[in-house]
Design a protein around this motif. Structure first.
Motif, PDB file in Angstrom:
ATOM      1  N   ILE A  90       0.824  -1.194   0.000  1.00  0.00           N
ATOM      2  CA  ILE A  90       0.000   0.000   0.000  1.00  0.00           C
ATOM      3  C   ILE A  90       0.865   1.253   0.000  1.00  0.00           C
ATOM      4  N   GLN A  91       0.202   2.397  -0.209  1.00  0.00           N
ATOM      5  CA  GLN A  91       0.892   3.678  -0.175  1.00  0.00           C
ATOM      6  C   GLN A  91       0.796   4.277   1.228  1.00  0.00           C
ATOM      7  N   GLU A  92       1.780   5.058   1.543  1.00  0.00           N
ATOM      8  CA  GLU A  92       1.794   5.776   2.828  1.00  0.00           C
ATOM      9  C   GLU A  92       0.496   6.550   3.007  1.00  0.00           C
ATOM     10  N   GLY A  93      -0.079   6.462   4.194  1.00  0.00           N
ATOM     11  CA  GLY A  93      -1.303   7.196   4.495  1.00  0.00           C
ATOM     12  C   GLY A  93      -2.571   6.357   4.367  1.00  0.00           C
ATOM     13  N   GLU A  94      -2.479   5.226   3.709  1.00  0.00           N
ATOM     14  CA  GLU A  94      -3.658   4.361   3.564  1.00  0.00           C
ATOM     15  C   GLU A  94      -3.910   3.568   4.845  1.00  0.00           C
ATOM     16  N   ASN A  95      -5.135   3.094   4.968  1.00  0.00           N
ATOM     17  CA  ASN A  95      -5.510   2.231   6.086  1.00  0.00           C
ATOM     18  C   ASN A  95      -5.516   0.779   5.623  1.00  0.00           C
ATOM     19  N   HIS A 123      -5.828  -3.550  12.655  1.00  0.00           N
ATOM     20  CA  HIS A 123      -6.118  -2.426  11.770  1.00  0.00           C
ATOM     21  C   HIS A 123      -5.054  -1.360  11.967  1.00  0.00           C
ATOM     22  N   ILE A 124      -4.470  -0.917  10.860  1.00  0.00           N
ATOM     23  CA  ILE A 124      -3.478   0.163  10.921  1.00  0.00           C
ATOM     24  C   ILE A 124      -4.053   1.381  10.218  1.00  0.00           C
ATOM     25  N   THR A 125      -4.045   2.482  10.892  1.00  0.00           N
ATOM     26  CA  THR A 125      -4.537   3.749  10.350  1.00  0.00           C
ATOM     27  C   THR A 125      -3.365   4.569   9.847  1.00  0.00           C
ATOM     28  N   PRO A 182       5.890   4.069   6.196  1.00  0.00           N
ATOM     29  CA  PRO A 182       6.923   3.123   5.744  1.00  0.00           C
ATOM     30  C   PRO A 182       7.543   2.335   6.900  1.00  0.00           C
ATOM     31  N   GLY A 183       7.597   2.905   8.059  1.00  0.00           N
ATOM     32  CA  GLY A 183       8.131   2.209   9.230  1.00  0.00           C
ATOM     33  C   GLY A 183       7.271   1.054   9.697  1.00  0.00           C
ATOM     34  N   ASP A 184       6.042   0.956   9.172  1.00  0.00           N
ATOM     35  CA  ASP A 184       5.167  -0.175   9.520  1.00  0.00           C
ATOM     36  C   ASP A 184       5.487  -1.413   8.683  1.00  0.00           C
ATOM     37  N   THR A 185       6.318  -1.251   7.688  1.00  0.00           N
ATOM     38  CA  THR A 185       6.685  -2.372   6.823  1.00  0.00           C
ATOM     39  C   THR A 185       7.270  -3.515   7.636  1.00  0.00           C
ATOM     40  N   GLY A 186       6.810  -4.740   7.333  1.00  0.00           N
ATOM     41  CA  GLY A 186       7.319  -5.904   8.043  1.00  0.00           C
ATOM     42  C   GLY A 186       6.384  -7.080   7.903  1.00  0.00           C
TER      43      GLY A 186
END
Lengths: 116, 115
Positions: A13-18, A75-77, A81-85
């Motif tokens: 996904i792109q940065e800012g998406e949920n 759910h991530i709001t 990019p740091g959420d990548t994993g």
């Protein structure tokens, strides 16, 4: 054999998406854990949910345990990019007896990539 | 960070040779685990230990043995390595049993390649 089906397996996904990751089973678990793993490292615990219907929040991450304790969601709001994993759910069942061991069953994992 | 050290971190070996992976902890936790991680399978439990000299099988224990002679060390042995045992192996520890909402602390993994 208890199974935990995790979906989707891949998420880009792109940065800012949920986004939402699901963890489903036909078995009842005494608790449900979510781990995050980065390349070359071991998983690290994010949260444990214990009570059916429980909701826990960790900054932009919201975790929910199903009422019947058979499923869970993450759910991530406004993903960053740091959420990548790799995100792993793990259901715990009590084996008991002399070992006092609780068995953890892991889902297959969701590889999340957040593009800047 | 929990004090867990796995060795070796990387190993390439040939089919039929014995391999031993070591996990060392400095946390004095009772429970220790060996998992393997393969794409599409998440983490699968090989063996676990609930005390010194107390071990039991996990879901994928065939071809593996373990030993725990001291609280801090948990060894995983492949008596005769096969290509299907090519994987990343993780050691984990917990203070309480995993089902009792006990958090698992993982090592950094040992990548094993069997040619």
């Amino acid at each position: 054999t208890q199974l935990l089906e995790q979906s989707p397996q891949f998420l880009s996904i792109q940065e800012g998406e949920n986004l939402t990751v699901y963890c489903n089973s036909s078995s009842v678990f005494s608790s449900l854990q979510w781990y995050r793993q980065e390349p070359g490292e071991g998983p690290v615990l994010l949260v444990t949910v214990v009570t059916g219907g429980e909701v826990k929040k960790l900054k932009r991450l919201t975790f929910q345990f199903g009422d019947a304790r058979k499923d869970s969601s993450l759910h991530i709001t406004a993903a960053q990019p740091g959420d990548t994993g790799l995100y792993l759910c793990a259901g715990a069942t009590w084996v008991g007896g002399g070992t006092s061991y609780g068995k953890l069953t892991f889902g297959q994992g969701t590889i999340l990539t957040v593009h800047p | 960070d929990a004090g867990i050290t796995q060795s070796p971190r990387h190993k390439v070996t040939e089919t039929g040779t014995p391999v031993t992976l070591r996990c060392h902890q400095t946390e004095n936790h009772r429970y220790m685990y060996w998992y393997r991680q393969d794409p599409g399978h998440g983490l699968r439990l090989i063996h676990y230990s609930y005390g010194v000299k107390d071990t039991d099988k996990g879901e994928v224990s065939d071809g593996y043995s373990v030993s725990r002679s001291k609280t801090e060390d948990f060894l995983l042995t492949l008596e005769s390595a096969t290509s299907s045992q090519t994987s990343v192996y993780f050691c984990a520890i917990s203070e309480f049993g995993g089902g009792n909402t006990g958090e698992l602390f993982f090592g950094e993994g040992s990548r094993l390649t069997v040619l």
